[in-house]
Motif scaffolding. Sequence first.
Motif, short mmCIF file in Angstrom:
data_model
loop_
_atom_site.label_atom_id
_atom_site.label_comp_id
_atom_site.label_asym_id
_atom_site.label_seq_id
_atom_site.Cartn_x
_atom_site.Cartn_y
_atom_site.Cartn_z
N TYR A 71 0.82 -1.21 0.00
CA TYR A 71 0.00 0.00 0.00
C TYR A 71 0.85 1.27 0.00
O TYR A 71 0.36 2.34 -0.29
N MET A 91 -19.21 -3.97 -5.59
CA MET A 91 -19.31 -2.53 -5.66
C MET A 91 -19.55 -2.12 -7.11
O MET A 91 -19.17 -2.83 -8.03
N GLY A 106 -12.43 12.31 3.40
CA GLY A 106 -13.42 11.40 3.97
C GLY A 106 -12.91 9.99 4.18
O GLY A 106 -13.62 9.13 4.66
N PRO B 171 -16.52 7.92 2.15
CA PRO B 171 -15.34 7.31 1.54
C PRO B 171 -14.67 6.31 2.47
O PRO B 171 -14.16 5.28 2.01
N TRP B 172 -14.71 6.58 3.77
CA TRP B 172 -14.13 5.62 4.73
C TRP B 172 -14.83 4.27 4.62
O TRP B 172 -14.20 3.22 4.56
N ARG B 174 -16.46 3.16 2.14
CA ARG B 174 -16.20 2.57 0.82
C ARG B 174 -14.87 1.83 0.83
O ARG B 174 -14.77 0.71 0.31
N VAL B 175 -13.85 2.43 1.43
CA VAL B 175 -12.56 1.74 1.51
C VAL B 175 -12.72 0.45 2.32
O VAL B 175 -12.20 -0.60 1.95
N ARG B 177 -15.34 -1.45 2.59
CA ARG B 177 -15.97 -2.49 1.77
C ARG B 177 -14.99 -3.05 0.76
O ARG B 177 -14.96 -4.25 0.49
N SER B 178 -14.17 -2.17 0.17
CA SER B 178 -13.21 -2.64 -0.83
C SER B 178 -12.22 -3.61 -0.19
O SER B 178 -11.86 -4.62 -0.78
N ALA B 186 -7.17 -3.59 -2.82
CA ALA B 186 -7.25 -2.31 -2.12
C ALA B 186 -5.85 -1.81 -1.76
O ALA B 186 -5.55 -0.62 -1.89
N ALA B 187 -4.98 -2.73 -1.34
CA ALA B 187 -3.61 -2.32 -0.99
C ALA B 187 -2.89 -1.79 -2.23
O ALA B 187 -2.13 -0.83 -2.15
N LYS B 191 -4.36 1.73 -0.15
CA LYS B 191 -5.08 1.69 1.13
C LYS B 191 -4.41 0.65 2.04
O LYS B 191 -4.16 -0.47 1.60
N ASN B 192 -4.20 1.02 3.27
CA ASN B 192 -3.56 0.12 4.22
C ASN B 192 -4.63 -0.73 4.92
O ASN B 192 -5.30 -0.25 5.82
N TYR B 196 -7.32 0.20 8.41
CA TYR B 196 -8.77 0.34 8.38
C TYR B 196 -9.45 -0.70 9.25
O TYR B 196 -10.43 -0.42 9.94
N GLN B 199 -9.21 0.42 12.79
CA GLN B 199 -10.15 1.50 13.10
C GLN B 199 -11.55 0.95 13.29
O GLN B 199 -12.26 1.32 14.24
N LEU B 203 -13.63 1.14 16.73
CA LEU B 203 -14.91 1.86 16.72
C LEU B 203 -16.03 0.94 17.23
O LEU B 203 -16.83 1.34 18.10
#
Lengths: 252, 327
Positions: A71, A91, A106, B171-172, B174-175, B177-178, B186-187, B191-192, B196, B199, B203
């Motif tokens: 990444y 998606m 975002g 967007p968070w 969405r990432v 889900r990807s 995704a990587a 995207k790491n 995610y 997080q 949460l």
Amino acid sequence: MLEAQAVSKHFGGVTAVDDVSFKVAGREIAGLIGPNGAGKTTMFNLLAGSLRPTSGRIRLKSRYVETSPPYARMSCGLGRTFQIPRPFAEMTVMENVLVAARDQVGERMLPNWIVPGRVGRLERANVEKARSLIDFVKLGRLAGEPARTLSGGQRKLLEFARVLMADPEIVLLDEPAAGVNPGLLETILTRIAEINARGVTFLIVEHNMEVIARLCARVLVMVSGRILCEGKPREIAADPRVIEAYLGGAPR
Amino acid sequence: MILDLIAYGAFFLTTALTYAIMCLGLNVQWGQTGLFNVGVAGFVAVGAYVSALSTTPPLAGRFGGFGLPIVAGCLIAMVASGACAGLVGTITLRLRADYLAITTFGIAIAIELVALNAQSLTGGPFGIGFIPRPFGTLAPSPIVFDSANLALVAGVACLVFLAMERLARSPWGRVLRSIREDDAAAASLGKNPNRYRLQAFALGGSLMGLAGALQAHLIGFIAPDNYLPALTFQVWTMLIVGGAGSNAGAVAGAIVVWGLWSLSGLLTSLLLPGDQQARAASLQIVAIGVMLVVILLVRPRGLLGGSFRRRPPPNDGGSELDAGKLV
Ligand SMILES: Nc1ncnc2c1ncn2[C@@H]1O[C@H](COP(=O)(O)OP(=O)(O)OP(=O)(O)O)[C@@H](O)[C@H]1O
Ligand SMILES: [Mg+2]
């Protein structure tokens, strides 16, 4: 731009990539060809960080990146597509492309609650950019469809649009023409050339020599994990060593 | 009689909505990210105990009793449970899914054992009493008291729901889900995945902690046996019945399953003689289990099933027709 320095990769006893060195210069389209099992995809995975080399170094612009995770490559400007496309199947085409946008406010959790206005503005700009990329690869009609409904060729196009959304400086394309029907193939080829004209560097793995001849000024030939030779597509196609490698399986 | 019924209805909904908040937490972990957390009860317990210790008056021989306001207690509980989940996540998220499940299960058991045995910290088997209640002064009039509690919890649940909805559509989300669909792809887009996942896990854990704290303040008393693995099982059932992946489903599932749980409890206490009651409690778990099986057979994606399909997508353009049939 991108340089492999004596890179090797062993899988147990198999040496998939064996002491490979080459350079890709900024703004060029370089080809990487070779018979099945030559180690091309493995080389791509090493360059993109999905695999770590057993030995050797990989330089991306001014940084050595062989140990950095996949990444992190994108922030150095390197993007890649996969030999077998990997769209996010559930998606939509639009969402697939949007995921790739870099530096989205975002994408962090808190701004979505604290500054939704800023998130929304950036999102609208990204949607616009994504839409023009989707139109660019002629998937405009399918923007709202889940990616799983796309054909193999359309998936290749989607992956291409998706990686471009991240504004890479160099893109590794693994067999962009494989399994693509002639109409779509033409789209892919012209799009690659157009993006390259805007300053993006490409390294392309491809079995279709016509594609290579049309796009690439320089071709590297890989056989049994090693670089056999390199040159202009026409020279390569006439090189007896290359012909022997393709016809006779392993060389020598 | 009518007033009693209304009071009971309010009490029922209040409790159901605290479960809904746990469910929303599990939904962001499992429904949206695919993290298999079998330690829900542990994170709920951390929230409940932390808020109880923060808000109760000092007590000789036991840690804490800081006498803070209830709001502060709830916020500290969220931070504590979130940090706890973050820590567990940092250690385990690199592991494969089944190992994460085993680890979270073990940690929840460990937390329950600490609650049971660390007497000077948690009050041991007797738990913690005199936890301040938001409308404690209204308690003499059940209907006013229960309605006030309901209004408060409904407000909090609503806020959590809206916050989670916004996140799911951001967007968070969405990432997330990807990453759930294909983390290698995704990587490759920068995207790491583990960041995610971490997080989302933290949460979700903090929401479970919030729910635990709310329950503690509603009842005014907590004890270790509130946080047995059966709680985890309940919350999972709620999410699956409601529809994993959907926030509305998480809330609906919590209300439906809690309704069935309460109803079966009521029926067994009415129909069975006193000496059988203790055994009858296990019938409740059986009833929930049966409901789970029925839902999985009839509506595998839950009442308000999310957009996530469990079937693997077709690999090439050739199976487009099949894909159409599945939808
Ligand atoms: N993960 C792995 N484990 C073991 N061996 C592997 C692994 N990946 C690749 N190989 C082996 O490494 C060699 C090179 O494979 P690679 O996929 O890189 O070839 P390729 O040049 O991309 O071939 P193709 O043109 O068919 O795509 C093959 O012999 C393959 O079997
Ligand atoms: Mg390959």
